[in-house]
Motif scaffolding. Structure first.
Motif, short mmCIF file in Angstrom:
data_model
loop_
_atom_site.label_atom_id
_atom_site.label_comp_id
_atom_site.label_asym_id
_atom_site.label_seq_id
_atom_site.Cartn_x
_atom_site.Cartn_y
_atom_site.Cartn_z
N LEU A 33 0.79 -1.23 0.00
CA LEU A 33 0.00 0.00 0.00
C LEU A 33 0.82 1.28 0.00
N THR A 34 2.06 1.23 0.51
CA THR A 34 2.80 2.48 0.67
C THR A 34 4.29 2.21 0.78
N ASN A 35 5.10 3.22 0.44
CA ASN A 35 6.53 3.18 0.68
C ASN A 35 6.88 3.74 2.06
N LYS A 36 5.95 4.45 2.67
CA LYS A 36 6.25 5.19 3.89
C LYS A 36 6.40 4.25 5.09
N CYS A 37 7.28 4.64 6.02
CA CYS A 37 7.44 3.88 7.25
C CYS A 37 7.85 4.82 8.37
N ASN A 38 7.36 4.53 9.58
CA ASN A 38 7.74 5.34 10.73
C ASN A 38 8.87 4.71 11.54
N CYS A 39 9.54 3.72 10.94
CA CYS A 39 10.79 3.18 11.46
C CYS A 39 11.86 3.29 10.37
N ALA A 40 13.12 3.16 10.79
CA ALA A 40 14.23 3.12 9.84
C ALA A 40 15.17 2.02 10.31
N CYS A 41 14.69 0.77 10.26
CA CYS A 41 15.40 -0.35 10.86
C CYS A 41 16.78 -0.56 10.23
N HIS A 55 9.87 -5.93 -10.91
CA HIS A 55 9.65 -6.74 -9.71
C HIS A 55 9.83 -5.92 -8.44
N SER A 56 9.84 -4.62 -8.57
CA SER A 56 10.16 -3.76 -7.43
C SER A 56 8.94 -3.53 -6.54
N LEU A 57 9.19 -3.48 -5.23
CA LEU A 57 8.14 -3.12 -4.30
C LEU A 57 8.10 -1.63 -4.03
N TRP A 58 9.05 -0.90 -4.55
CA TRP A 58 9.01 0.57 -4.44
C TRP A 58 7.91 1.08 -5.36
N LEU A 59 6.94 1.75 -4.77
CA LEU A 59 5.80 2.26 -5.53
C LEU A 59 6.12 3.63 -6.10
N LYS A 60 5.81 3.82 -7.37
CA LYS A 60 5.98 5.16 -7.96
C LYS A 60 4.94 6.13 -7.41
N SER A 61 3.78 5.59 -7.04
CA SER A 61 2.74 6.38 -6.35
C SER A 61 1.89 5.41 -5.56
N GLU A 62 1.29 5.89 -4.48
CA GLU A 62 0.45 5.02 -3.67
C GLU A 62 -0.81 4.66 -4.44
N PRO A 63 -1.17 3.38 -4.46
CA PRO A 63 -2.37 2.99 -5.19
C PRO A 63 -3.64 3.46 -4.48
N THR A 64 -4.64 3.79 -5.26
CA THR A 64 -5.93 4.11 -4.67
C THR A 64 -6.59 2.82 -4.21
N VAL A 65 -7.59 2.95 -3.36
CA VAL A 65 -8.34 1.78 -2.91
C VAL A 65 -8.96 1.06 -4.09
N GLU A 82 -3.73 -17.07 1.50
CA GLU A 82 -3.93 -16.02 2.49
C GLU A 82 -3.66 -14.67 1.85
N VAL A 83 -4.37 -13.64 2.30
CA VAL A 83 -4.16 -12.27 1.81
C VAL A 83 -3.42 -11.50 2.89
N VAL A 84 -2.21 -11.03 2.56
CA VAL A 84 -1.34 -10.39 3.54
C VAL A 84 -1.07 -8.95 3.13
N PHE A 85 -1.36 -8.03 4.01
CA PHE A 85 -1.04 -6.62 3.76
C PHE A 85 0.33 -6.36 4.35
N CYS A 86 1.28 -6.10 3.43
CA CYS A 86 2.68 -6.03 3.82
C CYS A 86 3.39 -5.04 2.90
N GLY A 87 4.46 -5.48 2.22
CA GLY A 87 5.20 -4.59 1.32
C GLY A 87 6.42 -4.00 1.99
N PHE A 88 7.01 -2.97 1.36
CA PHE A 88 8.21 -2.34 1.92
C PHE A 88 7.88 -1.20 2.86
N GLY A 89 6.62 -0.77 2.91
CA GLY A 89 6.22 0.29 3.81
C GLY A 89 5.36 -0.26 4.95
N GLU A 90 4.93 0.63 5.84
CA GLU A 90 4.10 0.24 6.98
C GLU A 90 2.63 0.42 6.63
N PRO A 91 1.87 -0.68 6.49
CA PRO A 91 0.50 -0.57 5.98
C PRO A 91 -0.43 0.27 6.84
#
Length: 219
Positions: A33-41, A55-65, A82-91
């Motif tokens: 859903l997003t590239n944004k994250c409130n951590c920087a692990c 094959h990149s998980l970096w989104l050029k723009s956040e997808p609409t619903v 199973e449907v998992v909400f994950c990705g490189f950002g914090e959902p």
């Protein structure tokens, strides 16, 4: 990619390629859903993993619903586990969208379990209890515990909210127990010492939470 599957070797594939490579059996699908994250692990693959653009998980723009719903509707649901909400950002940084999409999956594909992988900081992010938003729409929440103390947690995650992030994450996990059937806290081997892993087990036991040690993916 907005919706993808994972394959051996730490690869992320669009569903069409996943099916071409592994036509038989079911697979989990992941919603990004997003590239944004409130951590920087310090160990985050966002900073280390090289991916081809297709094959990149970096989104050029956040997808609409609606864009996400269209991708979900196009899935071969007989091949999905199973449907998992994950990705490189914090959902949970897109909490309203996340909740709407979880409702969508449960209303349209109720036989498929849902999961959210999160850092568990949404209640600090929004300043109020958020666990109840997942009532009836989320089967599993997987929360990154990462360490056995606030100091070690902050050193590893560099979370936006400082040392209070650790207790905020654990409080969120405890809140989730009332609304989500499966609440799992995770730590990563090779990042967490054996001594810390045991301390984490005791922390989880004391709060009635489940701990899972997951393998570190460095490829």
């Amino acid at each position: 990619m907005i919706v993808y599957a994972t394959h051996k070797g730490g690869r992320y594939l669009p569903i069409e390629e996943s099916l071409a490579e592994q036509p038989e059996g079911k697979r989990n699908i992941y919603v990004n859903l997003t590239n944004k994250c409130n951590c920087a692990c310090t160990f985050c693959l966002r900073n280390m993993k090289e991916m081809a653009e297709e094959h990149s998980l970096w989104l050029k723009s956040e997808p609409t619903v609606d864009e996400v719903k269209n991708e979900l509707n196009a899935l071969p649901w007989d091949k999905i586990a199973e449907v998992v909400f994950c990705g490189f950002g914090e959902p949970t940084l897109r909490l309203p969208a996340l909740v709407e999409l979880l409702h969508f999956v449960k209303e349209n594909y109720p036989e498929h379990p849902t999961r959210v992988n999160t850092n568990g900081l949404s209640e600090l992010q929004y300043g109020h209890e958020t666990a109840s938003a997942f009532r009836g729409i989320l089967d599993t929440v997987s929360i990154s515990l990462n360490a056995s103390s606030p100091e070690k947690y902050y050193e590893l995650t560099r979370a936006k909210y400082g040392l209070e992030s650790y207790e905020g994450m654990l409080t969120f996990a405890e809140h989730c127990k009332e609304y989500v059937p499966n609440v799992v806290l995770t730590i990563v081997d090779h990042v967490t010492s054996e001594e810390d892993i045991e301390k984490c087990r005791k922390i989880c036991e004391s709060r009635g939470l489940t701990l899972r040690v997951r393998p570190y993916e460095n490829s």
